[in-house]
Design a protein around this motif. Structure first.
Motif, short mmCIF file in Angstrom:
data_model
loop_
_atom_site.label_atom_id
_atom_site.label_comp_id
_atom_site.label_asym_id
_atom_site.label_seq_id
_atom_site.Cartn_x
_atom_site.Cartn_y
_atom_site.Cartn_z
N GLY A 87 45.12 -3.77 14.71
CA GLY A 87 46.13 -4.80 14.52
C GLY A 87 47.41 -4.54 15.30
O GLY A 87 48.43 -5.20 15.07
N ASN A 88 47.37 -3.59 16.22
CA ASN A 88 48.54 -3.26 17.05
C ASN A 88 48.38 -3.90 18.43
O ASN A 88 47.61 -3.44 19.26
N TRP A 89 49.14 -4.97 18.67
CA TRP A 89 49.04 -5.70 19.93
C TRP A 89 50.17 -5.34 20.90
O TRP A 89 50.40 -6.04 21.88
N GLN A 90 50.86 -4.26 20.59
CA GLN A 90 51.90 -3.79 21.50
C GLN A 90 51.25 -3.28 22.79
O GLN A 90 50.27 -2.54 22.77
N SER A 121 45.00 1.94 22.04
CA SER A 121 43.81 1.13 22.32
C SER A 121 43.19 1.50 23.66
O SER A 121 41.96 1.57 23.79
N TRP A 122 44.03 1.70 24.66
CA TRP A 122 43.51 2.11 25.96
C TRP A 122 42.95 3.53 25.87
O TRP A 122 41.94 3.84 26.51
N GLY A 123 43.57 4.38 25.07
CA GLY A 123 43.04 5.72 24.85
C GLY A 123 41.69 5.67 24.17
O GLY A 123 40.78 6.44 24.53
N LEU A 137 35.90 -2.34 24.60
CA LEU A 137 36.39 -1.26 23.74
C LEU A 137 37.89 -1.39 23.50
O LEU A 137 38.37 -1.17 22.37
N TYR A 138 38.62 -1.73 24.53
CA TYR A 138 40.08 -1.90 24.42
C TYR A 138 40.43 -3.01 23.43
O TYR A 138 41.26 -2.82 22.52
N LEU A 139 39.77 -4.15 23.56
CA LEU A 139 40.05 -5.29 22.68
C LEU A 139 39.60 -5.00 21.25
O LEU A 139 40.25 -5.42 20.29
N PHE A 140 38.48 -4.26 21.11
CA PHE A 140 38.00 -3.92 19.77
C PHE A 140 39.05 -3.13 19.00
O PHE A 140 39.32 -3.43 17.83
N TRP A 141 39.65 -2.12 19.64
CA TRP A 141 40.62 -1.31 18.90
C TRP A 141 41.93 -2.07 18.67
O TRP A 141 42.61 -1.83 17.68
#
Length: 546
Positions: free
Chosen positions: A500-503, A119-121, A491-495
Motif C-alpha cells: 500500500g506504499n505508492w511513494q 518495492s523496487w528492492g 513484482l514491483y507492482l505486486f509489492w
C-alpha cells in the motif's frame, strides 16, 4: 544530527586494529521483522578475490562467446564485452563502497530497499534469486553434456545426479566450503585462460597447425562485424550472462572476516581481470577462428562440443588439448553451479528477514547456513532432469530468459542505490571522510554505470525484436530474450499493492544512514587503506591482475 549524537555514533562504531567495528558481529539493519541466526564471517581475502572473478568465468565465456562471435563478428564481440566490462567496473566500485560501509546480509538487495524503494528492492531481490534458482539446473545439464564429449553412451541424467550430490556435500561445510571450492576451481580456470592466450598467439603466428601466419586475416575476411547493428546488439545478452556472478563479492561481504580490506581489493581487481581473462582471450579467439564458421551456430547453452575455444584447438590439430580444455569447461560449469547455491540462498534469507519472503527462509543454523534456502536451491536442481526429456532443453531456453537480462537490472540498481546513498549522505550533513572506501569517480562513476546499463537494455530490446537485419518481430523470440522485464515490473507492482506504499522514492531525509554502518573516525582514514608508494607499485600491479 547533533554533535552529541555524532559523538555517540562514533563511539559505538569505533574500529578495531583490523579496521572493523567493535560493537559486535551483529549487523543492525533496518526493516528486520524475522531475525534469523547469524551468518558466519568465514571468507578470507583470497576467497573474496576468487569469488569476484570465478563466478564470471563459465559457459558464458567458453561456449556462449561462440554464438556472439557468429552473430556480431570479432570486433563486435570484443567491443560488446568491453562495454559490459567497463559498466561492471563502475558497478563494482559503487557496490564496494556500500558493502564496506554496510556489510549487511543481502547486500545490493538491502541497499535498494533502504536507499531507493522497498518495492523496487522486492522486485530486484526476487528477480536475482529466481535467476540463480533457474541457472542451477541449466549448469547441471551443461556439466552433464560436457561429459558426453568423452562418453556419449552415458545418459546425462547420471551426471546431473552426480554433480547435484557434490553440490549438496559442499553445503555441509557452509560458506567456508563454498569459498574453498571456488578458490580452487577459479585457479584452474585462470590457468586455462592464461594458457589459451599463449596458445592462441602461437596458433596465430603459424607455430601450430597448417594455416600458417594468420595475423588479422579474419578481421578482413569475413570481416570485423557481422549482421550490422543487429549482430552487435546481440552480443550484450550473451555478455551479461557471461559476466553474471561478478557482483557476488558484494553479497559475500556479510560473511567476510575483514570486508573493509577484502571487498575493495577484490572489486578493484575485477576490471583488470576481466580485461585480461575476457577481452584478451576473446580478441585472440577472433584472430584464430573465423566468425562465419558454421559450427558456431551451435555454440550456445551447454553444447561444449562446439565451444569456440575447443574448435580453435581442434583446427590447430593438437590431439589431447581439446579434451583438456573440455575438462576446464566442465570445472567452470560446476563452479558457476556452486555460485548459484550462494547467490540465491543469501538473497532469499535476507528477503525473509524483511518479510518479503516466507518466514521460514530466514532460519540460519548454528553453522551459519540458511538451511531452508539451500534446500529450495537444491530442489530446483532437480529440474535438471527435465533437460533429459525430449524437447526438455526448450524449457531451459525459457528459464534462462529470466537470468541474462536480470543482471542488467541488478547492476543498474546497484549504481542507483549508490547515487541515492551519496545524495542522502550529503543531505544529512555527513562527511565523506567517514566512508571507509570511496569509489574513485564517486557519484559520477555510478551515473556512467547506470547509463551504460540503460543502453544495454535498449540494445537488447532492439535485438529481441530484430535478431537479424531481415527479421520481423516475433512474440516467442522477443520474450525468450526479454522475459525478465515484464516479470520485474509485475513484482514491483505486486509489492506496491501489497504494501500500500505508492511513494516513488524513499525520502533522503528518512534514510537511516547509521543502522548496520561501519564508518571511520575522521583521523582514522589514512590508517585503513594501503598507502600507494613507488616501493609497493609492482606488488599492486601484480594484485590488479592476479
Amino acid at each position: 544530527m547533533s554533535d552529541t549524537t555524532e559523538k555517540n555514533v562514533k563511539e559505538e562504531t569505533a574500529p578495531d586494529p583490523h579496521g572493523y567495528a567493535t560493537r559486535g558481529q551483529q549487523d543492525e539493519e533496518v526493516g528486520i521483522v524475522n531475525k534469523g541466526g547469524q551468518l558466519h564471517p568465514d571468507l578470507k581475502s583470497r576467497h573474496m578475490q576468487m569469488i569476484a572473478i570465478g563466478g564470471a568465468i563459465g559457459a558464458g565465456l567458453f561456449i556462449g562467446s561462440g554464438s556472439a562471435l557468429y552473430k556480431g563478428g570479432p570486433a563486435a564481440l570484443v567491443i560488446g564485452y568491453l562495454i559490459v566490462g567497463v559498466m561492471l567496473l563502475f558497478t563494482m566500485q559503487s557496490l564496494a563502497e556500500l558493502a564496506v560501509l554496510y556489510p549487511v546480509n543481502g547486500a545490493f538487495y538491502t541497499y535498494v530497499v533502504r536507499f531507493v524503494d522497498p518495492s523496487w528492492g522486492f522486485a530486484m531481490g526476487w528477480d536475482y534469486a529466481i535467476a540463480w534458482l533457474t541457472v542451477l539446473p541449466f549448469e547441471l545439464i551443461a556439466a552433464g553434456i560436457t561429459i558426453q564429449f568423452w562418453r556419449s553412451d552415458l545418459n546425462v541424467a547420471i551426471w546431473v545426479t552426480v554433480f547435484l550430490v557434490i553440490l549438496a556435500l559442499i553445503q555441509i561445510f557452509g560458506v567456508r566450503g563454498y569459498g574453498e571450492v571456488e578458490f580452487l576451481l577459479s585457479m584452474i580456470k585462470i590457468a586455462a585462460c592464461t594458457g589459451f592466450i599463449i596458445l592462441g598467439i602461437v596458433i596465430n603466428c603459424g607455430g601450430v597447425g597448417d594455416k600458417g601466419y594468420l595475423g588479422a586475416k579474419y578481421w578482413y575476411d569475413p570481416g570485423a562485424f557481422q549482421n550490422g547493428f543487429n549482430g552487435f546488439a546481440g552480443v550484450f545478452v550473451v555478455a551479461a550472462f557471461a559476466f553474471g556472478g561478478t557482483e557476488l563479492v558484494g553479497l559475500a561481504a556479510a560473511e567476510s572476516a575483514n570486508p573493509r580490506r577484502a571487498v575493495p581489493m577484490a572489486s578493484k581487481q575485477v576490471f583488470f581481470r576481466i580485461a585480461f581473462f575476457y577481452i584478451i582471450n576473446l580478441f585472440i579467439l577472433g584472430l584464430i577462428l573465423p566468425s562465419n564458421d558454421e559450427r558456431l551456430k551451435n555454440a550456445s547453452g551447454a553444447n561444449s562440443t562446439f565451444s569456440p575455444f575447443v574448435l580453435a584447438i581442434q583446427d590447430a590439430g593438437i590431439a589431447a588439448l581439446p579434451s583438456i580444455f573440455n575438462a576446464v569447461i566442465t570445472i567452470s560449469v560446476i563452479s558457476v553451479a556452486n555460485s548459484c547455491t550462494f547467490g540465491s540462498t543469501r538473497t532469499m534469507q535476507a528477503m525473509a528477514e524483511r518479510g518479503m519472503a516466507p518466514r521460514f527462509l530466514s532460519y540460519v543454523d548454528k553453522a551459519g547456513r540458511p538451511i531452508w534456502c539451500v534446500v529450495i536451491q537444491l530442489a530446483f536442481g532437480l529440474l535438471g532432469y527435465i533437460g533429459v526429456a525430449e524437447n526438455g532443453l526448450d524449457v531451459f531456453t525459457w528459464l534462462l530468459s529470466l537470468s541474462g537480462l536480470s543482471y542488467f537490472f541488478v547492476w543498474g540498481s546497484c549504481c542507483l542505490s549508490h547515487i541515492r546513498f551519496r545524495l542522502a549522505w550529503k543531505s544529512q550533513g555527513r562527511d565523506l571522510r567517514e566512508i571507509p572506501y570511496r569509489a574513485p569517480l564517486g557519484i559520477w562513476g555510478s551515473a556512467i554505470g547506470l547509463f551504460l546499463n540503460f543502453i544495454c537494455l535498449i540494445a537488447t530490446f532492439y535485438n529481441a525484436l530484430y535478431p537479424s537485419p531481415d527479421s520481423q518481430p516475433e512474440a516467442a523470440a522477443f520474450f525468450e530474450q526479454y522475459l525478465a522485464a515484464p516479470i520485474v515490473i509485475a513484482l514491483y507492482l505486486f509489492w506496491k499493492v501489497w504494501s500500500g506504499n505508492w511513494q516513488m522514492w524513499v525520502n533522503l531525509a528518512d534514510i537511516d544512514l547509521m543502522a548496520g554502518a561501519r564508518p571511520l573516525e575522521i583521523d582514522e582514514e589514512d590508517e585503513i587503506m594501503e598507502k600507494k608508494t613507488w616501493g609497493n607499485l609492482p606488488l599492486r600491479m601484480l594484485r590488479a591482475v592476479f
